[in-house]
Design a protein around this motif. Structure first.
Motif, PDB file in Angstrom:
ATOM      1  N   ALA A 257       0.801  -1.266  -0.166  1.00 59.74           N
ATOM      2  CA  ALA A 257      -0.090   0.028  -0.016  1.00 59.74           C
ATOM      3  C   ALA A 257       0.806   1.221  -0.025  1.00 59.74           C
ATOM      4  O   ALA A 257       0.519   2.431  -0.551  1.00 59.74           O
ATOM      5  CB  ALA A 257      -0.938   0.016   1.065  1.00 59.74           C
ATOM      6  N   GLU A 258       1.924   1.181   0.742  1.00 62.49           N
ATOM      7  CA  GLU A 258       2.676   2.379   0.766  1.00 62.49           C
ATOM      8  C   GLU A 258       3.461   2.757  -0.189  1.00 62.49           C
ATOM      9  O   GLU A 258       3.774   4.090  -0.623  1.00 62.49           O
ATOM     10  CB  GLU A 258       3.889   2.261   1.923  1.00 62.49           C
ATOM     11  CG  GLU A 258       4.718   1.309   1.506  1.00 62.49           C
ATOM     12  CD  GLU A 258       4.233  -0.031   2.115  1.00 62.49           C
ATOM     13  OE1 GLU A 258       5.193  -1.014   2.861  1.00 62.49           O
ATOM     14  OE2 GLU A 258       3.270  -0.189   2.607  1.00 62.49           O
ATOM     15  N   ARG A 259       3.512   2.039  -1.300  1.00 62.82           N
ATOM     16  CA  ARG A 259       4.035   2.366  -2.611  1.00 62.82           C
ATOM     17  C   ARG A 259       2.883   2.812  -3.783  1.00 62.82           C
ATOM     18  O   ARG A 259       3.530   3.027  -5.126  1.00 62.82           O
ATOM     19  CB  ARG A 259       5.009   1.216  -3.387  1.00 62.82           C
ATOM     20  CG  ARG A 259       6.429   1.385  -2.451  1.00 62.82           C
ATOM     21  CD  ARG A 259       7.595   1.030  -3.663  1.00 62.82           C
ATOM     22  NE  ARG A 259       7.112   0.267  -4.440  1.00 62.82           N
ATOM     23  CZ  ARG A 259       7.289  -1.193  -4.276  1.00 62.82           C
ATOM     24  NH1 ARG A 259       7.602  -1.515  -3.190  1.00 62.82           N
ATOM     25  NH2 ARG A 259       7.227  -2.063  -5.485  1.00 62.82           N
ATOM     26  N   MET A 260       1.757   2.541  -3.335  1.00 62.98           N
ATOM     27  CA  MET A 260       0.452   2.636  -4.296  1.00 62.98           C
ATOM     28  C   MET A 260       0.146   4.206  -4.171  1.00 62.98           C
ATOM     29  O   MET A 260      -0.188   4.760  -3.116  1.00 62.98           O
ATOM     30  CB  MET A 260      -0.516   1.662  -4.013  1.00 62.98           C
ATOM     31  CG  MET A 260      -0.086   0.268  -4.600  1.00 62.98           C
ATOM     32  SD  MET A 260       0.021   0.106  -6.131  1.00 62.98           S
ATOM     33  CE  MET A 260      -1.147   0.594  -7.074  1.00 62.98           C
ATOM     34  N   LYS A 261      -0.194   4.685  -5.502  1.00 61.98           N
ATOM     35  CA  LYS A 261      -0.914   6.047  -5.603  1.00 61.98           C
ATOM     36  C   LYS A 261      -2.248   6.212  -4.529  1.00 61.98           C
ATOM     37  O   LYS A 261      -2.394   7.061  -4.151  1.00 61.98           O
ATOM     38  CB  LYS A 261      -1.010   6.600  -6.901  1.00 61.98           C
ATOM     39  CG  LYS A 261      -1.293   7.910  -7.171  1.00 61.98           C
ATOM     40  CD  LYS A 261      -1.472   8.224  -8.517  1.00 61.98           C
ATOM     41  CE  LYS A 261      -2.119   9.804  -8.620  1.00 61.98           C
ATOM     42  NZ  LYS A 261      -1.854  10.076 -10.110  1.00 61.98           N
ATOM     43  N   ALA A 262      -3.096   4.962  -4.758  1.00 57.40           N
ATOM     44  CA  ALA A 262      -4.280   4.915  -4.081  1.00 57.40           C
ATOM     45  C   ALA A 262      -4.288   4.637  -2.444  1.00 57.40           C
ATOM     46  O   ALA A 262      -5.020   4.675  -1.700  1.00 57.40           O
ATOM     47  CB  ALA A 262      -5.234   3.933  -4.671  1.00 57.40           C
ATOM     48  N   GLY A 263      -2.840   4.365  -2.185  1.00 62.71           N
ATOM     49  CA  GLY A 263      -2.669   3.792  -0.649  1.00 62.71           C
ATOM     50  C   GLY A 263      -3.217   2.499  -0.162  1.00 62.71           C
ATOM     51  O   GLY A 263      -3.542   2.362   0.981  1.00 62.71           O
ATOM     52  N   ARG A 264      -3.276   1.703  -1.073  1.00 70.00           N
ATOM     53  CA  ARG A 264      -3.895   0.405  -0.735  1.00 70.00           C
ATOM     54  C   ARG A 264      -2.962  -0.714  -1.638  1.00 70.00           C
ATOM     55  O   ARG A 264      -2.656  -0.569  -2.675  1.00 70.00           O
ATOM     56  CB  ARG A 264      -5.260  -0.039  -0.878  1.00 70.00           C
ATOM     57  CG  ARG A 264      -5.898   0.284  -2.169  1.00 70.00           C
ATOM     58  CD  ARG A 264      -7.381   0.336  -2.087  1.00 70.00           C
ATOM     59  NE  ARG A 264      -7.948   0.995  -3.323  1.00 70.00           N
ATOM     60  CZ  ARG A 264      -9.259   1.343  -3.330  1.00 70.00           C
ATOM     61  NH1 ARG A 264     -10.244   1.589  -2.042  1.00 70.00           N
ATOM     62  NH2 ARG A 264      -9.564   1.946  -4.777  1.00 70.00           N
ATOM     63  N   GLU A 265      -2.930  -1.941  -0.977  1.00 68.83           N
ATOM     64  CA  GLU A 265      -2.228  -2.918  -1.576  1.00 68.83           C
ATOM     65  C   GLU A 265      -2.882  -3.255  -3.029  1.00 68.83           C
ATOM     66  O   GLU A 265      -3.951  -3.302  -3.249  1.00 68.83           O
ATOM     67  CB  GLU A 265      -2.192  -4.372  -0.937  1.00 68.83           C
ATOM     68  CG  GLU A 265      -1.347  -5.209  -1.777  1.00 68.83           C
ATOM     69  CD  GLU A 265      -1.518  -6.616  -0.856  1.00 68.83           C
ATOM     70  OE1 GLU A 265      -0.438  -7.086  -0.205  1.00 68.83           O
ATOM     71  OE2 GLU A 265      -2.585  -7.192  -0.628  1.00 68.83           O
ATOM     72  N   HIS A 266      -2.068  -3.509  -4.064  1.00 66.64           N
ATOM     73  CA  HIS A 266      -2.522  -3.923  -5.396  1.00 66.64           C
ATOM     74  C   HIS A 266      -1.883  -5.023  -5.998  1.00 66.64           C
ATOM     75  O   HIS A 266      -0.505  -5.092  -5.901  1.00 66.64           O
ATOM     76  CB  HIS A 266      -2.482  -2.858  -6.139  1.00 66.64           C
ATOM     77  CG  HIS A 266      -2.693  -3.156  -7.949  1.00 66.64           C
ATOM     78  ND1 HIS A 266      -4.010  -3.428  -8.233  1.00 66.64           N
ATOM     79  CD2 HIS A 266      -1.932  -3.029  -9.066  1.00 66.64           C
ATOM     80  CE1 HIS A 266      -3.967  -3.517  -9.572  1.00 66.64           C
ATOM     81  NE2 HIS A 266      -2.918  -3.355  -9.717  1.00 66.64           N
ATOM     82  N   VAL A 267      -2.718  -6.128  -6.165  1.00 70.87           N
ATOM     83  CA  VAL A 267      -2.005  -7.502  -6.472  1.00 70.87           C
ATOM     84  C   VAL A 267      -2.117  -7.635  -8.134  1.00 70.87           C
ATOM     85  O   VAL A 267      -3.175  -7.406  -8.757  1.00 70.87           O
ATOM     86  CB  VAL A 267      -2.887  -8.733  -6.035  1.00 70.87           C
ATOM     87  CG1 VAL A 267      -2.336  -9.804  -6.710  1.00 70.87           C
ATOM     88  CG2 VAL A 267      -3.022  -8.650  -4.500  1.00 70.87           C
TER      89      VAL A 267
END
Length: 391
Positions: A257-267
């Motif tokens: 999440a901390e690396r995503m623009k939306a602030g949540r984990e992306h699989v």
């Protein structure tokens, strides 16, 4: 000798401004409130400086304070700033650094955190950094902005937003009564004619040929760019990828999440071509670094310019981030996959329930089918653009 008398001050009740001489005025508001101001002028700039309520400040004391203010102004001392400094009100630059320190831990991008304060240091601090944050007005902000408003429009817009953030913080802290009059400032600035520039993207029709040329050499930059294309991820997400996030057996890449623009984990479901790519990258792994795409400096990831250089070396003027647009255009114009599925593949926020649905269970598998079809198209496989209607 002034024009006013103590008796006249006490008796006056009609709203208005009553002059005593030498710039001293008695102000009476619409509700009957009385206060003193002194009007001063220095270097062509006129200011009205408050001297207190007429209930607490006598005419004699008001004259003494007015004389003191005029003397301070004459020798270059700002009496308002001195008064605010004594009251513990920070200067604009001090306030900006406090705001930066408070917010920096919440910013995921260290580069953004640095740019936030350096923009203010470069363009706001020289103009009014030493002024009390309580006295920074629309005129001062407008003058700072207009210096770069046409030459550096994007920087100017960011500067405007960051100045306003500091001022809003000062209001919340009780250092000033109100924020900036942004509509007034905007109207006083020249019109910016430059339109926002979108990331230049490679046309999807040229992608299979491009992929063939990309694989004519094998460098860390070329491998990373191929990963950007096959996963439709942001270049920054790829450059900072770690092996602990990638499960080649399950064919998934879980971006935290901390690396995503939306602030949540992306699989990200990995196509067979993407898995094969990461296997190739694994053969280049050296040392104990967990970075999938390490740069030349030990422990550091590839720079964004490395991917751009690969594009330039191949004679292309598009940008790596543009491949997300290439993917989105391909889905819209060459397939029948739902738009929501494509948006979920790009980790765009379409709606919490929609994105959540496409992230789990069979919906993840539908995204896997989509990414497999995309990879097939990138490979130039016949029928790569013939995709069944997803249900």
């Amino acid at each position: 000798m002034g024009s006013l008398t103590a008796t006249a001050v006490k008796a006056a009740s009609e709203p208005g401004r009553y002059g005593d001489g030498d710039g001293l005025f008695l102000l009476i508001g619409k509700r009957g409130g009385k206060s003193w101001i002194v009007r001063v002028q220095k270097d062509g700039r006129r200011r009205d400086i408050g001297l207190g309520s007429a209930k607490k400040v006598s005419l004699k004391l008001a004259r003494e304070r007015a004389a003191e203010v005029r003397s301070q102004i004459e020798v270059g001392i700002d009496p308002v700033a001195e008064r605010q400094k004594a009251a513990g009100i920070p200067t604009f630059s001090e306030a900006a650094r406090l705001v930066h320190a408070e917010n920096a831990p919440s910013w995921k991008n260290p580069k953004h955190a640095r740019q936030w304060i350096t923009t203010l240091e470069a363009y706001a601090f020289p103009a009014f950094g030493n002024r009390s944050v309580a006295s920074v007005d629309a005129a001062a902000v407008r003058d700072a902005l207009v210096a770069i408003w046409l030459e550096k429009p994007e920087t100017a817009r960011r500067l405007r937003q960051r100045i306003n953030t500091v001022i809003d913080w000062a209001v919340a802290k009780g250092y000033r009564d109100s924020g900036l009059a942004l509509p007034v400032i905007d109207k006083a600035l020249p019109k910016q004619r430059a339109q926002p520039k979108h990331h230049k993207a490679l046309p999807y029709s040229e992608l299979p040929e491009f992929m063939g040329k990309l694989r004519e050499g094998e460098s860390m930059g070329r491998l990373a760019l191929e990963a950007v294309i096959l996963t439709a991820a942001r270049s920054g997400e790829v450059r900072l990828a770690e092996w602990s996030e990638i499960d080649l057996d399950a064919a998934t890449w879980a971006i935290p999440a901390e690396r995503m623009k939306a602030g949540r984990e992306h699989v990200v479901p990995l196509s067979p071509e993407a898995v094969a790519l990461f296997e190739r990258v694994k053969a280049h792994r050296r040392g104990d670094s967990d970075l999938v795409f390490p740069g030349q400096r030990r422990g550091k990831p590839l720079s964004d310019m490395t991917l751009t250089k690969v594009m330039r070396d191949m004679g292309r003027d598009e940008v790596p981030h543009g491949f997300r647009s290439t993917f989105r255009d391909w889905v819209a114009e060459q397939t029948h996959w739902p738009a929501e599925l494509a948006e979920a593949a790009l980790a765009h926020v379409v709606g919490d329930k929609t994105v959540a649905a496409y992230q789990r269970g069979s919906m993840l598998e539908k995204r896997r089918e989509l990414m497999a079809a995309w990879a097939a198209y990138c490979e130039g496989a016949s029928g790569g653009n013939v995709v069944r209607l997803a249900t």
